[in-house]
Design a protein around this motif. Structure first.
Motif, PDB file in Angstrom:
ATOM      1  N   GLU A  41       1.037  -1.186  -0.002  1.00  0.00           N
ATOM      2  CA  GLU A  41       0.046  -0.101   0.045  1.00  0.00           C
ATOM      3  C   GLU A  41       1.060   1.350   0.023  1.00  0.00           C
ATOM      4  O   GLU A  41       0.274   2.452  -0.321  1.00  0.00           O
ATOM      5  CB  GLU A  41      -0.911  -0.108   1.135  1.00  0.00           C
ATOM      6  CG  GLU A  41      -1.973   0.994   0.986  1.00  0.00           C
ATOM      7  CD  GLU A  41      -3.011   0.864   2.124  1.00  0.00           C
ATOM      8  OE1 GLU A  41      -4.216   1.268   2.149  1.00  0.00           O
ATOM      9  OE2 GLU A  41      -2.847   0.270   3.294  1.00  0.00           O
ATOM     10  N   SER A  42       2.156   1.154   0.128  1.00  0.00           N
ATOM     11  CA  SER A  42       2.851   2.351   0.360  1.00  0.00           C
ATOM     12  C   SER A  42       3.370   2.634  -1.112  1.00  0.00           C
ATOM     13  O   SER A  42       3.785   3.816  -1.220  1.00  0.00           O
ATOM     14  CB  SER A  42       4.243   2.036   1.271  1.00  0.00           C
ATOM     15  OG  SER A  42       5.212   1.074   0.347  1.00  0.00           O
ATOM     16  N   VAL A  43       3.180   1.835  -2.039  1.00  0.00           N
ATOM     17  CA  VAL A  43       3.373   2.144  -3.630  1.00  0.00           C
ATOM     18  C   VAL A  43       2.294   3.221  -3.941  1.00  0.00           C
ATOM     19  O   VAL A  43       1.097   2.751  -3.785  1.00  0.00           O
ATOM     20  CB  VAL A  43       3.444   0.982  -4.349  1.00  0.00           C
ATOM     21  CG1 VAL A  43       3.637   1.500  -5.708  1.00  0.00           C
ATOM     22  CG2 VAL A  43       4.593  -0.111  -3.694  1.00  0.00           C
ATOM     23  N   PRO A  44       2.560   4.258  -4.649  1.00  0.00           N
ATOM     24  CA  PRO A  44       1.522   5.214  -4.543  1.00  0.00           C
ATOM     25  C   PRO A  44       0.590   4.835  -5.924  1.00  0.00           C
ATOM     26  O   PRO A  44       1.179   4.111  -6.916  1.00  0.00           O
ATOM     27  CB  PRO A  44       2.272   6.433  -5.589  1.00  0.00           C
ATOM     28  CG  PRO A  44       3.630   6.394  -4.871  1.00  0.00           C
ATOM     29  CD  PRO A  44       4.017   4.766  -4.448  1.00  0.00           C
ATOM     30  N   TYR A 104       7.901   1.872   0.395  1.00  0.00           N
ATOM     31  CA  TYR A 104       8.214   2.877  -0.683  1.00  0.00           C
ATOM     32  C   TYR A 104       8.393   4.360  -0.262  1.00  0.00           C
ATOM     33  O   TYR A 104       7.521   4.906   0.586  1.00  0.00           O
ATOM     34  CB  TYR A 104       7.144   3.185  -1.743  1.00  0.00           C
ATOM     35  CG  TYR A 104       7.338   4.155  -3.056  1.00  0.00           C
ATOM     36  CD1 TYR A 104       8.251   3.943  -3.955  1.00  0.00           C
ATOM     37  CD2 TYR A 104       6.633   5.638  -2.797  1.00  0.00           C
ATOM     38  CE1 TYR A 104       8.415   4.767  -4.843  1.00  0.00           C
ATOM     39  CE2 TYR A 104       7.030   6.297  -3.792  1.00  0.00           C
ATOM     40  CZ  TYR A 104       7.898   6.026  -4.930  1.00  0.00           C
ATOM     41  OH  TYR A 104       7.989   6.907  -5.946  1.00  0.00           O
ATOM     42  N   LEU A 105       9.335   5.462  -0.540  1.00  0.00           N
ATOM     43  CA  LEU A 105       9.668   6.617  -0.141  1.00  0.00           C
ATOM     44  C   LEU A 105       9.814   7.547  -1.291  1.00  0.00           C
ATOM     45  O   LEU A 105      10.584   6.965  -2.226  1.00  0.00           O
ATOM     46  CB  LEU A 105      10.820   6.638   0.640  1.00  0.00           C
ATOM     47  CG  LEU A 105      10.981   5.848   2.022  1.00  0.00           C
ATOM     48  CD1 LEU A 105      12.280   6.264   2.780  1.00  0.00           C
ATOM     49  CD2 LEU A 105       9.773   6.308   2.940  1.00  0.00           C
ATOM     50  N   VAL A 106       9.304   8.588  -1.357  1.00  0.00           N
ATOM     51  CA  VAL A 106       9.378   9.523  -2.367  1.00  0.00           C
ATOM     52  C   VAL A 106      10.772   9.763  -2.857  1.00  0.00           C
ATOM     53  O   VAL A 106      11.218   9.801  -4.105  1.00  0.00           O
ATOM     54  CB  VAL A 106       8.313  10.646  -2.228  1.00  0.00           C
ATOM     55  CG1 VAL A 106       8.856  11.862  -3.480  1.00  0.00           C
ATOM     56  CG2 VAL A 106       6.858  10.433  -2.243  1.00  0.00           C
ATOM     57  N   ALA A 107      11.433  10.150  -1.678  1.00  0.00           N
ATOM     58  CA  ALA A 107      12.801  10.269  -1.834  1.00  0.00           C
ATOM     59  C   ALA A 107      13.672   9.370  -1.026  1.00  0.00           C
ATOM     60  O   ALA A 107      13.717   9.428   0.279  1.00  0.00           O
ATOM     61  CB  ALA A 107      13.400  11.725  -1.439  1.00  0.00           C
ATOM     62  N   PRO A 108      14.206   8.223  -1.701  1.00  0.00           N
ATOM     63  CA  PRO A 108      14.869   7.028  -0.981  1.00  0.00           C
ATOM     64  C   PRO A 108      16.049   7.513  -0.117  1.00  0.00           C
ATOM     65  O   PRO A 108      16.804   8.527  -0.464  1.00  0.00           O
ATOM     66  CB  PRO A 108      15.388   6.377  -2.059  1.00  0.00           C
ATOM     67  CG  PRO A 108      15.588   7.194  -3.301  1.00  0.00           C
ATOM     68  CD  PRO A 108      14.223   8.151  -3.263  1.00  0.00           C
TER      69      PRO A 108
END
Length: 360
Positions: free
Chosen positions: A233-236, A350-354
């Protein structure tokens, strides 16, 4: 069934036995459970593949015995068939719930289309004015169906009737209905019967909406209990419903996929080569793939373009290279398969900025 399995193993006389089946759910569920519980190798052959392979065998008739022969012969010769592995309990439940939801959505689509056709035959202006998938217009049609009835009610009375039933923007909806009624003063033959059918179909669509809402709650609750729910669910673009469909399609884990390429092949987002002679690099859309899994990745890619800066940047870059919209979305879809596979492998969200790894 246990006797059947025992008889087959006895005929094998100690040799390795491979079972093949063209269905993975529904009627053969008990047989599959018994085979997997007894550590038997079971291969899945899609029904479409069986139908195409049957054209290469002698005879034109179609019988269960002939289909069984084709399935067994294909399992003997082919080395690219996917084995069936026991899924976890949560994935099995999600597959059942998402399958039921798909059936309800199809039923609702059919009911809405019937409602549109029926209303169009009696009151075309109202059919054009209303969005029949929304709650307000459906409630309106349960009480008022004909132009004459809507004109007699008037805007004020109709707005009050809708407001009492907690319809949003009741006044605006009432004005649209009365405006449509003012454009038609002619009654069609059988108007009373058509009005009753419209009433029945509107209630049917509302009932199906309620059932879909209920099963959505069940799916969301079961999905959030899965160990991979937070990662998926973290994946946009992937919510509870698409996430549940993903887990149901892969069996609750990615143990059966050695690489993201294998997952992409199952999802149908990896092009299949069709080279012949001097023609090479001829790539086409694959024929055999998991359609619900493809829907998960493609739909989430469309959503992510609007809500995820990384996805938007990747999409814009593909568009700048000359790709059409669908081609750019497909490229993003393939990219997201790699991302999700890596996230599940590393057990991280998932992070927008890894995070940046500092050099030692």
């Amino acid at each position: 069934m246990l006797k059947l399995i025992g008889d087959v193993l006895a005929l094998a006389d100690g040799d390795e036995v491979t079972w093949a089946i063209d269905m993975t759910g529904g009627e053969p569920a008990l047989l599959l459970s018994l085979l997997l519980a007894h550590d038997q190798e079971v291969l899945y052959i899609p029904g479409r593949l069986v139908n195409r392979a049957a054209d290469g065998y002698r005879g034109e008739g179609k019988t269960d015995a002939r289909d069984a022969y084709v399935i067994a012969d294909q399992a003997r010769m082919r080395r690219d068939l996917r084995p069936i592995r026991p899924g976890d309990e949560a994935a099995i439940e999600l597959r059942l719930l998402t399958g039921r939801r798909a059936d309800l959505v199809e039923d609702r689509t059919r009911a809405v289309n019937r409602l549109r056709g029926t209303l169009l035959s009696m009151f075309p202006a109202l059919e054009r004015s209303l969005e029949l998938t929304n709650v307000g217009p459906l409630k309106l049609l349960t009480g008022y169906q004909t132009p004459a009835a809507i004109r007699r009610a008037g805007v004020a009375r109709l707005a009050k009737w809708l407001a009492n039933r907690k319809v949003r923007n009741a006044r605006s909806l009432a004005e649209k209905a009365v405006e449509a009624a003012e454009r038609q003063y002619t009654s069609v033959p059988g108007e009373k019967t058509i009005a009753r059918l419209v009433h029945t179909l509107a209630e049917e669509v509302m009932t199906l909406n309620e059932h879909i809402t209920e099963i959505d709650k069940l799916i969301e609750g079961r999905f959030r209990e899965h160990e991979l729910a937070d990662i998926v669910e973290s994946v946009p673009g992937i919510g509870a419903i698409l996430g549940a469909e993903f887990l149901a399609a892969v069996g609750g884990s990615l143990e059966g996929f050695d690489s993201p390429d294998a997952l992409a092949a199952l999802a149908g987002v990896a092009p299949a080569p069709r080279d012949s002679g001097k023609v090479s690099g001829n790539l086409h859309r694959p024929v055999t793939y998991h359609r619900r899994l493809q829907r998960v990745f493609y739909t989430s890619a469309l959503v992510s373009v609007r809500c995820d800066p990384n996805s938007r940047k990747f999409y814009d870059r593909n568009r700048a290279e000359g790709k059409k919209h669908v081609q750019a979305v497909l490229a993003l879809t393939r990219r997201r398969v790699n991302v999700l596979w890596a996230l599940i492998r590393d057990r991280r969200c998932y992070l927008v900025a890894p995070p940046v790894t500092e050099a030692a």
